[in-house]
Design a protein around this motif. Structure first.
Motif, short mmCIF file in Angstrom:
data_model
loop_
_atom_site.label_atom_id
_atom_site.label_comp_id
_atom_site.label_asym_id
_atom_site.label_seq_id
_atom_site.Cartn_x
_atom_site.Cartn_y
_atom_site.Cartn_z
N THR A 19 38.00 -6.96 9.75
CA THR A 19 37.90 -8.33 9.24
C THR A 19 36.56 -8.92 9.64
O THR A 19 36.00 -8.55 10.67
CB THR A 19 39.04 -9.20 9.80
N PRO A 20 36.00 -9.82 8.85
CA PRO A 20 36.57 -10.35 7.61
C PRO A 20 36.48 -9.34 6.47
O PRO A 20 35.69 -8.41 6.52
CB PRO A 20 35.70 -11.58 7.33
N TYR A 21 37.30 -9.57 5.45
CA TYR A 21 37.27 -8.72 4.27
C TYR A 21 36.24 -9.27 3.29
O TYR A 21 36.08 -10.48 3.16
CB TYR A 21 38.65 -8.66 3.61
N TRP A 22 35.58 -8.37 2.58
CA TRP A 22 34.53 -8.77 1.64
C TRP A 22 34.85 -8.24 0.25
O TRP A 22 35.25 -7.08 0.09
CB TRP A 22 33.17 -8.24 2.09
N VAL A 23 34.66 -9.10 -0.74
CA VAL A 23 34.87 -8.72 -2.14
C VAL A 23 33.63 -9.10 -2.94
O VAL A 23 33.20 -10.26 -2.93
CB VAL A 23 36.11 -9.43 -2.74
N ALA A 24 33.05 -8.12 -3.61
CA ALA A 24 31.88 -8.37 -4.45
C ALA A 24 32.33 -8.48 -5.90
O ALA A 24 33.27 -7.78 -6.33
CB ALA A 24 30.85 -7.25 -4.30
N GLY A 25 31.67 -9.35 -6.65
CA GLY A 25 32.05 -9.54 -8.05
C GLY A 25 30.83 -9.63 -8.95
O GLY A 25 29.73 -9.95 -8.51
N PHE A 26 31.06 -9.34 -10.23
CA PHE A 26 29.98 -9.46 -11.21
C PHE A 26 30.60 -9.89 -12.53
O PHE A 26 31.46 -9.19 -13.08
CB PHE A 26 29.24 -8.12 -11.37
N ILE A 27 30.20 -11.05 -13.03
CA ILE A 27 30.75 -11.61 -14.27
C ILE A 27 29.66 -11.67 -15.33
O ILE A 27 28.54 -12.10 -15.06
CB ILE A 27 31.33 -13.02 -14.03
N VAL A 28 30.00 -11.25 -16.53
CA VAL A 28 29.11 -11.37 -17.68
C VAL A 28 29.75 -12.36 -18.66
O VAL A 28 30.88 -12.13 -19.11
CB VAL A 28 28.88 -10.02 -18.38
N LYS A 29 29.05 -13.45 -18.96
CA LYS A 29 29.57 -14.45 -19.89
C LYS A 29 28.83 -14.36 -21.21
O LYS A 29 27.60 -14.32 -21.24
CB LYS A 29 29.40 -15.86 -19.31
N SER A 30 29.58 -14.34 -22.31
CA SER A 30 28.99 -14.21 -23.63
C SER A 30 28.61 -15.58 -24.19
O SER A 30 28.75 -16.61 -23.53
CB SER A 30 29.97 -13.51 -24.57
N ASP A 31 28.14 -15.59 -25.44
CA ASP A 31 27.79 -16.84 -26.10
C ASP A 31 28.66 -17.07 -27.33
O ASP A 31 28.23 -17.61 -28.35
CB ASP A 31 26.31 -16.84 -26.50
N THR A 32 29.94 -16.65 -27.24
CA THR A 32 30.85 -16.75 -28.38
C THR A 32 31.23 -18.19 -28.70
O THR A 32 31.64 -18.48 -29.82
CB THR A 32 32.12 -15.92 -28.12
N GLY A 33 31.14 -19.10 -27.73
CA GLY A 33 31.46 -20.50 -27.99
C GLY A 33 30.37 -21.18 -28.82
O GLY A 33 29.24 -20.70 -28.90
N LYS A 34 30.73 -22.29 -29.43
CA LYS A 34 29.77 -23.05 -30.23
C LYS A 34 28.78 -23.75 -29.32
O LYS A 34 29.14 -24.54 -28.46
CB LYS A 34 30.49 -24.06 -31.11
N SER A 35 27.50 -23.45 -29.50
CA SER A 35 26.46 -23.99 -28.64
C SER A 35 26.16 -25.45 -28.98
O SER A 35 26.25 -25.85 -30.15
CB SER A 35 25.18 -23.16 -28.79
N PRO A 36 25.76 -26.26 -27.99
CA PRO A 36 25.31 -27.63 -28.29
C PRO A 36 24.12 -27.65 -29.24
O PRO A 36 23.93 -28.62 -29.99
CB PRO A 36 24.92 -28.18 -26.91
N TYR A 37 23.33 -26.57 -29.24
CA TYR A 37 22.17 -26.51 -30.12
C TYR A 37 22.55 -26.15 -31.55
O TYR A 37 21.72 -26.24 -32.45
CB TYR A 37 21.15 -25.50 -29.57
#
Length: 331
Positions: free
Chosen positions: A161-179
């Motif tokens: 301890t302590p325990y460690w968790v690594a993460g990696f997130i990829v976010k797309s652009d599928t939502g409607k952009s403000p532009y």
């Protein structure tokens, strides 16, 4: 973002919360767990070969009042120009379907599909015009698919301890952009509601979990990098570089009994200034977002749980209030 674990010295209550990640046996998880929501409720990685589906809905309320002055000052008490007051109330409801799979004992894959509904009400009125009838009320209502996310998480250690968790997130652009949304030039407001950022981004993170009988202390650090993209502003193609985000959160989770637990935490985000064609605009602003988070989790069965969390904004740029409900199920 969330996490839960087991320690040899824990009471049976704590063992039931954190067993799936640290146990050497092949018993099934007592309840669905998540590493992506440590602010809302503690959780763990999905066990190897197990599949989890997490349905959620969140309600966010944000309001602001702004005074805009267009003119110049002749004397400290005499302004020549226009003073405009605006009041905005923005409501966002996001429903999400999250699917997780335990690839190995220490590796988890995740896919999140969000649907975003927004209702924005904005009122503006020039102060010097005086008449209440001159108030301009604008209401926007609509929704659509948000930005789809892909995530990979890896628990780095098991026996210390302590325990460690690594993460990696990829976010797309599928939502409607403000532009991609047209703007009313007379009121400077959107004619439709955006449902996403319009930019791809990646978010590496590292989370720490420290068992301290009968509680679990957690903290998380992440950095969101937004990729540059060309967009059309005022009929011109420009390169926009959204400001990156530095996130830091921490708190503790506490088990009341084998079925009920709660967590309390603080989160902070610093959103760096955006750039257009490689140059920061004069009105670019460094944003500081702080919030207080409280969550509860109840085990409905061995495979299903109910999580409810609330978030209160502590700074001006943070949403005033957010309420989320999650029902994860492990198969």
């Amino acid at each position: 973002m969330l996490i839960k674990y087991k320690s040899v010295a824990f009471l049976p209550v704590i063992l039931s919360l954190f067993q799936p990640v640290l146990a050497e046996d092949k018993d099934e998880a007592k309840r669905p767990q998540s590493v992506s929501d440590i602010i809302e409720r503690p959780g763990v990685l999905t066990p190897k070969g197990k599949f989890a589906v997490d349905t959620s809905i969140s309600y966010t309320q944000n309001s602001s009042n702004k005074v805009s002055v267009v003119g110049y000052t002749i004397l400290p008490t005499l302004l020549v120009g226009r003073i405009e007051v605006s009041d905005s109330d923005r409501t966002t409801i996001t429903t999400g379907l999250t699917m997780r799979y335990g690839l190995t004992r220490s590796t988890e894959l995740e896919l999140r599909l969000p649907y975003v509904y927004r209702n924005d009400q904005v009122s503006t009125r020039p102060i010097q015009d005086g008449a209440e009838a001159n108030t301009i009320n604008t209401t926007l209502d609509g929704g659509g698919l948000g930005d789809i996310e892909f995530a990979l998480r890896q628990q780095l250690n098991f026996n210390t301890t302590p325990y460690w968790v690594a993460g990696f997130i990829v976010k797309s652009d599928t939502g409607k952009s403000p532009y991609d949304v047209e703007v009313d030039s007379s009121t400077n407001t959107f004619l439709d509601v955006p449902t996403g950022s319009g930019f791809w981004s990646v978010e590496p993170s590292i989370s720490m979990i420290f068992p301290s009988d009968p509680a679990v202390i957690y903290s998380s650090l992440s950095y969101i990098y937004n990729f540059k993209d060309d967009v059309e502003i005022s009929n011109q193609q420009v390169e926009v570089d959204l400001g990156d985000t530095i996130s830091l959160s921490g708190g503790f989770g506490f088990a009341i009994n084998p079925d009920f637990s709660f967590s309390v935490g603080l989160s902070h985000k610093t959103i760096l200034k955006s750039k257009v064609n490689g140059v920061e605009n004069d009105d670019a602003k460094l944003l500081q977002l702080d919030s207080l988070n409280f969550g509860i989790n109840y085990a409905i069965s061995k495979k299903t749980s109910l999580g409810i969390s609330a978030q209160a904004g502590l700074t001006e740029d943070t949403p005033d209030f957010q309420l989320s409900v999650r029902v994860p199920v492990t198969f």
